[in-house]
Design a protein around this motif. Structure first.
Motif, PDB file in Angstrom:
ATOM      1  N   ILE A 228      46.435  52.444  37.551  1.00  0.00           N
ATOM      2  CA  ILE A 228      47.196  52.253  38.546  1.00  0.00           C
ATOM      3  C   ILE A 228      48.714  52.507  38.222  1.00  0.00           C
ATOM      4  CG2 ILE A 228      48.016  50.206  40.037  1.00  0.00           C
ATOM      5  CD1 ILE A 228      45.548  51.330  40.695  1.00  0.00           C
ATOM      6  N   ASN A 229      49.474  53.307  38.989  1.00  0.00           N
ATOM      7  CA  ASN A 229      50.763  53.790  38.774  1.00  0.00           C
ATOM      8  C   ASN A 229      51.721  52.585  38.884  1.00  0.00           C
ATOM      9  OD1 ASN A 229      52.959  55.770  38.117  1.00  0.00           O
ATOM     10  ND2 ASN A 229      53.260  55.888  40.386  1.00  0.00           N
ATOM     11  N   VAL A 230      52.761  52.702  37.841  1.00  0.00           N
ATOM     12  CA  VAL A 230      53.835  51.865  37.804  1.00  0.00           C
ATOM     13  C   VAL A 230      55.291  52.450  38.010  1.00  0.00           C
ATOM     14  CG1 VAL A 230      55.047  49.750  36.673  1.00  0.00           C
ATOM     15  CG2 VAL A 230      52.555  50.260  36.345  1.00  0.00           C
ATOM     16  N   PRO A 231      55.890  52.549  39.204  1.00  0.00           N
ATOM     17  CA  PRO A 231      56.734  53.161  39.613  1.00  0.00           C
ATOM     18  C   PRO A 231      58.271  52.488  39.158  1.00  0.00           C
ATOM     19  CG  PRO A 231      56.435  51.958  41.553  1.00  0.00           C
ATOM     20  CD  PRO A 231      55.125  51.749  40.751  1.00  0.00           C
ATOM     21  N   ASP A 232      59.033  53.639  39.218  1.00  0.00           N
ATOM     22  CA  ASP A 232      60.528  53.054  38.388  1.00  0.00           C
ATOM     23  C   ASP A 232      61.187  51.831  38.897  1.00  0.00           C
ATOM     24  OD1 ASP A 232      60.282  55.211  36.753  1.00  0.00           O
ATOM     25  OD2 ASP A 232      61.622  56.614  37.759  1.00  0.00           O
TER      26      ASP A 232
ATOM     27  N   ARG B 196      49.077  45.556  38.265  1.00  0.00           N
ATOM     28  CA  ARG B 196      48.338  46.505  38.153  1.00  0.00           C
ATOM     29  C   ARG B 196      46.791  46.144  38.913  1.00  0.00           C
ATOM     30  NH1 ARG B 196      49.330  50.199  32.787  1.00  0.00           N
ATOM     31  NH2 ARG B 196      50.120  51.888  33.828  1.00  0.00           N
ATOM     32  N   ALA B 197      46.203  45.071  38.625  1.00  0.00           N
ATOM     33  CA  ALA B 197      45.215  44.492  39.084  1.00  0.00           C
ATOM     34  C   ALA B 197      45.381  44.143  40.620  1.00  0.00           C
ATOM     35  CB  ALA B 197      44.673  43.226  38.149  1.00  0.00           C
ATOM     36  N   SER B 198      46.625  43.619  40.776  1.00  0.00           N
ATOM     37  CA  SER B 198      46.994  43.173  42.417  1.00  0.00           C
ATOM     38  C   SER B 198      47.135  44.185  43.272  1.00  0.00           C
ATOM     39  CB  SER B 198      48.518  42.213  42.189  1.00  0.00           C
ATOM     40  OG  SER B 198      48.839  42.163  43.446  1.00  0.00           O
ATOM     41  N   ALA B 199      47.608  45.462  42.688  1.00  0.00           N
ATOM     42  CA  ALA B 199      47.624  46.648  43.487  1.00  0.00           C
ATOM     43  C   ALA B 199      46.351  47.087  43.804  1.00  0.00           C
ATOM     44  CB  ALA B 199      48.488  47.717  42.666  1.00  0.00           C
ATOM     45  N   LEU B 200      45.570  47.004  42.763  1.00  0.00           N
ATOM     46  CA  LEU B 200      43.964  47.588  42.903  1.00  0.00           C
ATOM     47  C   LEU B 200      43.273  46.740  43.945  1.00  0.00           C
ATOM     48  CD1 LEU B 200      41.649  49.483  42.013  1.00  0.00           C
ATOM     49  CD2 LEU B 200      41.143  47.615  40.351  1.00  0.00           C
ATOM     50  N   LEU B 201      43.422  45.469  43.881  1.00  0.00           N
ATOM     51  CA  LEU B 201      42.788  44.737  45.017  1.00  0.00           C
ATOM     52  C   LEU B 201      43.092  44.615  46.203  1.00  0.00           C
ATOM     53  CD1 LEU B 201      41.601  41.680  42.409  1.00  0.00           C
ATOM     54  CD2 LEU B 201      40.589  43.600  42.827  1.00  0.00           C
ATOM     55  N   ASN B 202      44.486  44.981  46.282  1.00  0.00           N
ATOM     56  CA  ASN B 202      45.039  45.202  47.632  1.00  0.00           C
ATOM     57  C   ASN B 202      44.938  46.698  48.254  1.00  0.00           C
ATOM     58  OD1 ASN B 202      46.720  42.787  48.811  1.00  0.00           O
ATOM     59  ND2 ASN B 202      47.219  42.857  46.704  1.00  0.00           N
TER      60      ASN B 202
ATOM     61  N   LYS C 100      49.363  52.318  43.469  1.00  0.00           N
ATOM     62  CA  LYS C 100      50.573  51.751  42.473  1.00  0.00           C
ATOM     63  C   LYS C 100      50.707  50.614  42.998  1.00  0.00           C
ATOM     64  CE  LYS C 100      53.753  54.117  45.618  1.00  0.00           C
ATOM     65  NZ  LYS C 100      54.929  55.153  45.695  1.00  0.00           N
ATOM     66  N   VAL C 101      51.600  49.999  41.885  1.00  0.00           N
ATOM     67  CA  VAL C 101      52.110  48.822  42.048  1.00  0.00           C
ATOM     68  C   VAL C 101      53.479  48.841  43.104  1.00  0.00           C
ATOM     69  CG1 VAL C 101      53.478  46.844  40.758  1.00  0.00           C
ATOM     70  CG2 VAL C 101      51.571  48.118  39.547  1.00  0.00           C
ATOM     71  N   ASN C 102      53.657  47.727  43.972  1.00  0.00           N
ATOM     72  CA  ASN C 102      54.846  47.963  44.718  1.00  0.00           C
ATOM     73  C   ASN C 102      55.861  46.662  44.268  1.00  0.00           C
ATOM     74  OD1 ASN C 102      53.623  45.760  46.427  1.00  0.00           O
ATOM     75  ND2 ASN C 102      53.057  47.037  48.004  1.00  0.00           N
ATOM     76  N   LEU C 103      56.666  46.626  45.234  1.00  0.00           N
ATOM     77  CA  LEU C 103      57.884  45.541  44.977  1.00  0.00           C
ATOM     78  C   LEU C 103      57.264  44.264  45.498  1.00  0.00           C
ATOM     79  CD1 LEU C 103      60.910  47.013  46.157  1.00  0.00           C
ATOM     80  CD2 LEU C 103      60.364  46.620  43.727  1.00  0.00           C
ATOM     81  N   GLU C 104      56.119  44.152  46.204  1.00  0.00           N
ATOM     82  CA  GLU C 104      55.613  42.961  46.648  1.00  0.00           C
ATOM     83  C   GLU C 104      54.675  42.281  45.445  1.00  0.00           C
ATOM     84  OE1 GLU C 104      53.606  42.797  50.673  1.00  0.00           O
ATOM     85  OE2 GLU C 104      54.283  44.790  50.484  1.00  0.00           O
ATOM     86  N   ASP C 105      54.124  43.176  44.572  1.00  0.00           N
ATOM     87  CA  ASP C 105      53.414  42.650  43.638  1.00  0.00           C
ATOM     88  C   ASP C 105      54.281  41.822  42.685  1.00  0.00           C
ATOM     89  OD1 ASP C 105      50.944  43.639  44.243  1.00  0.00           O
ATOM     90  OD2 ASP C 105      51.541  45.706  43.872  1.00  0.00           O
ATOM     91  N   CYS C 106      55.389  42.330  42.545  1.00  0.00           N
ATOM     92  CA  CYS C 106      56.559  41.844  41.641  1.00  0.00           C
ATOM     93  C   CYS C 106      56.690  40.424  41.449  1.00  0.00           C
ATOM     94  CB  CYS C 106      57.850  42.475  41.625  1.00  0.00           C
ATOM     95  SG  CYS C 106      57.503  44.232  40.720  1.00  0.00           S
ATOM     96  N   LEU C 107      56.568  39.770  42.912  1.00  0.00           N
ATOM     97  CA  LEU C 107      56.577  38.451  43.065  1.00  0.00           C
ATOM     98  C   LEU C 107      55.819  37.505  42.408  1.00  0.00           C
ATOM     99  CD1 LEU C 107      57.264  38.537  47.185  1.00  0.00           C
ATOM    100  CD2 LEU C 107      58.942  38.464  45.388  1.00  0.00           C
ATOM    101  N   LEU C 108      54.555  38.181  41.948  1.00  0.00           N
ATOM    102  CA  LEU C 108      53.624  37.217  41.307  1.00  0.00           C
ATOM    103  C   LEU C 108      54.065  36.960  39.847  1.00  0.00           C
ATOM    104  CD1 LEU C 108      50.239  39.356  42.080  1.00  0.00           C
ATOM    105  CD2 LEU C 108      51.279  37.478  43.460  1.00  0.00           C
TER     106      LEU C 108
END
Length: 521
Positions: free
Chosen positions: A227-231, A274-280, A284-292
């Motif tokens: 899973i990609n982690v953007p800048d 990354r796991a959150s992005a995959l299961l969603n 790639k990871v997005n800014l919403e995932d960062c809230l976790l």
């Protein structure tokens, strides 16, 4: 994201959503905790729940086992007198007597369970703690002379208190990547539904095709690493780390309120995102995932809201700004305005009427039939178009309150009787430098238009993307599976703020084009 080897008829997201909905049935206000426990299990991490007794913590663990094929659970209430036999299994007497081997019968205990729930975890003795560290870190348990691979998929612990400092529990506490505060049911409607329910099942029935096999979990584990982690996500983490550093600098040394997040923990946090992005269903990871991240960095209850505020600020004020380069857009608009001023205006001497100071501090109101015909310079500057109470003065310095509103830099309106009347201030004619329009050739106007249209094109693109995200949040089509309703509403509010900023910038650029005649070219 669809993987036919992993999921035949449904996506990863659809399957995860159905699992979470089933496990959460009847667990009022526990949906987020259920979601985080499942996410921890898929990411290979452990979760700690802080909260009073009787709020459904153990039921969650019993239900979570059904997410896995042939899932088994083990739970135990720790005390100061708990022994390793009670957690890892009793010594095999036959092995000891016949083969002279000191081994445990582990099958019905922690090493043989898929989901483990350990209540009052901090009461465990050193022998249990040390064994747990190896289990959590390496998924191994040393049974006699051999190391056994445990079946553990999720280790859930709970307590109504945090580990005491200086008791040697720091290493174990650090291994619980996810930390959730589980309170009593707060919403009255949910509370009434809970107490009037005729039955809340301890166990649930999850359809067999939804349960995850060991092979499927292995596939998910491998996919997480890709899973990609953007800048913009990395920039959010940088901002959070700066908040932590600034907070710690303001504390006394060795303060209990110090926030410490190790490099190892940050690495695990990235894996969780990354796991959150995959299961969603994303690659790639997005800014919403960062809230976790708010579940991963607090150490005391007092830090829960504090760290959540840091993360909200990092995501909303820095993450989105970074993702859409809105600060760069502001600079481009400033640059465009400078170009317009240079190319379509010229500086000339101008004569303007300015309010004249009387006695060095007043402005004189002309033709106002009252002794109170002077207003302080600073009071006038504070006036707006809305009439407010303001003091007017006489020649002797006496004052009286009137209702005044500012019409222009040289005019006011004053309430007289039942209505308002307009009055001019005494002015003086001054010579000033000012910008006046000048005729620009077609080549210059085309260049300015090109600059302006590039900004507008980008702003339209940003507005379209934000509208799509906002629409998905509102209709629930892409609702984040691990973020609760409150956080989603916060996100929607902030998206509205960004959209307003984008629309305001578009309007600003359009007005700039109108001012120099760009719309006519």
């Amino acid at each position: 994201m669809t993987n036919t080897n992993l999921l035949e008829a449904m996506t990863v997201r659809e399957r995860t959503k159905k699992i979470l909905e089933t496990i959460s049935q009847g667990l009022f206000e526990r949906e987020e905790t259920v979601a985080m426990a499942f996410l921890a299990a898929i990411a290979g991490e452990s979760i700690f729940m802080l909260g009073p007794p009787g709020v459904g913590k153990s039921m969650l663990a019993r239900r979570l086992k059904h997410a896995f094929k042939e899932g088994r659970s083990f739970e135990y209430l720790m005390s100061r007198f708990s022994t390793p036999d009670e957690i890892f299994g009793p010594i095999s007497i036959s092995r000891l007597s016949k083969e002279d081997k000191y081994e445990r019968n582990t099958e019905s205990y922690l090493p043989g369970a898929t989901v483990v729930f350990l209540d009052e975890i901090w009461k465990a003795g050193p022998a249990i703690q040390n064994a747990l560290l190896t289990v959590i870190n390496e998924k191994l348990y040393r049974n006699g002379e051999q190391e056994v691979k445990v079946k553990l998929q999720a280790l859930i612990s709970a307590s109504n208190e945090l580990p005491e400092r200086g008791e040697g529990l720091e290493a174990l506490w650090d291994r619980f990547l996810i930390r959730c505060f589980v309170d009593r049911i707060l919403d009255e409607d949910s509370f009434y539904k809970m107490i009037t329910a005729t039955e809340i099942k301890e166990e649930i029935e999850l359809e067999e095709h939804l349960r995850l096999s060991e092979h499927e979990i292995s596939l998910l584990t491998k996919q997480i690493n890709h899973i990609n982690v953007p800048d913009e996500v990395l920039k959010v983490i940088t901002v959070i780390r700066k908040f932590i550093a600034r907070h710690n600098q303001q504390l006394e040394s060795n303060s209990e309120e110090e926030v410490y997040v190790s490099d190892r923990r940050w690495r695990k946090i990235i894996r969780l995102l990354r796991a959150s992005a995959l299961l969603n269903g994303r690659d790639k990871v997005n800014l919403e995932d960062c809230l976790l991240i708010s579940h991963c960095i607090w150490n005391t209850p007092a830090q829960i809201d504090l760290t959540k505020d840091w993360i909200n600020q990092a995501v909303y004020e820095y993450g989105w700004q970074s993702k859409y380069n809105l600060k760069t857009v502001d600079l481009q608009i400033e640059s465009l305005q400078k170009e317009i001023d240079e190319q379509t205006r010229e500086e000339k001497d101008m004569y303007v009427n300015s309010p004249q100071l009387v006695e060095g501090k007043y402005y004189q109101i002309e033709n106002f039939k009252s002794w109170y015909d002077k207003i302080l310079e600073e009071d006038f500057e504070l006036l707006s178009g809305i009439a407010t109470d303001c003091k007017l003065y006489t020649n002797t310095g006496r004052c009286e309150v009137y209702q005044l509103g500012k019409i222009s830099s040289t005019e006011v309106e004053i309430r007289v009787g039942d209505g308002y009347q307009r009055y001019k201030l005494k002015t003086v004619r001054e010579r000033k430098k000012g910008l006046v329009p000048k005729k620009a050739d077609t080549h210059v106007l085309e260049h300015l238009n090109d600059h302006a249209n590039k900004i507008l094109t980008y702003l339209n693109k940003v507005a379209g993307e934000l509208e799509e995200i906002r629409k998905q949040l509102m209709d629930g089509t892409e609702t984040h599976l691990f973020i609760n309703k409150v956080r989603r509403e916060e996100m929607e509010n902030y998206l509205n703020q960004i959209l307003k900023k984008v629309f305001d910038e578009k309007m600003q650029v359009q007005k700039m084009k109108e001012a120099y005649g760009g719309n006519l070219v």
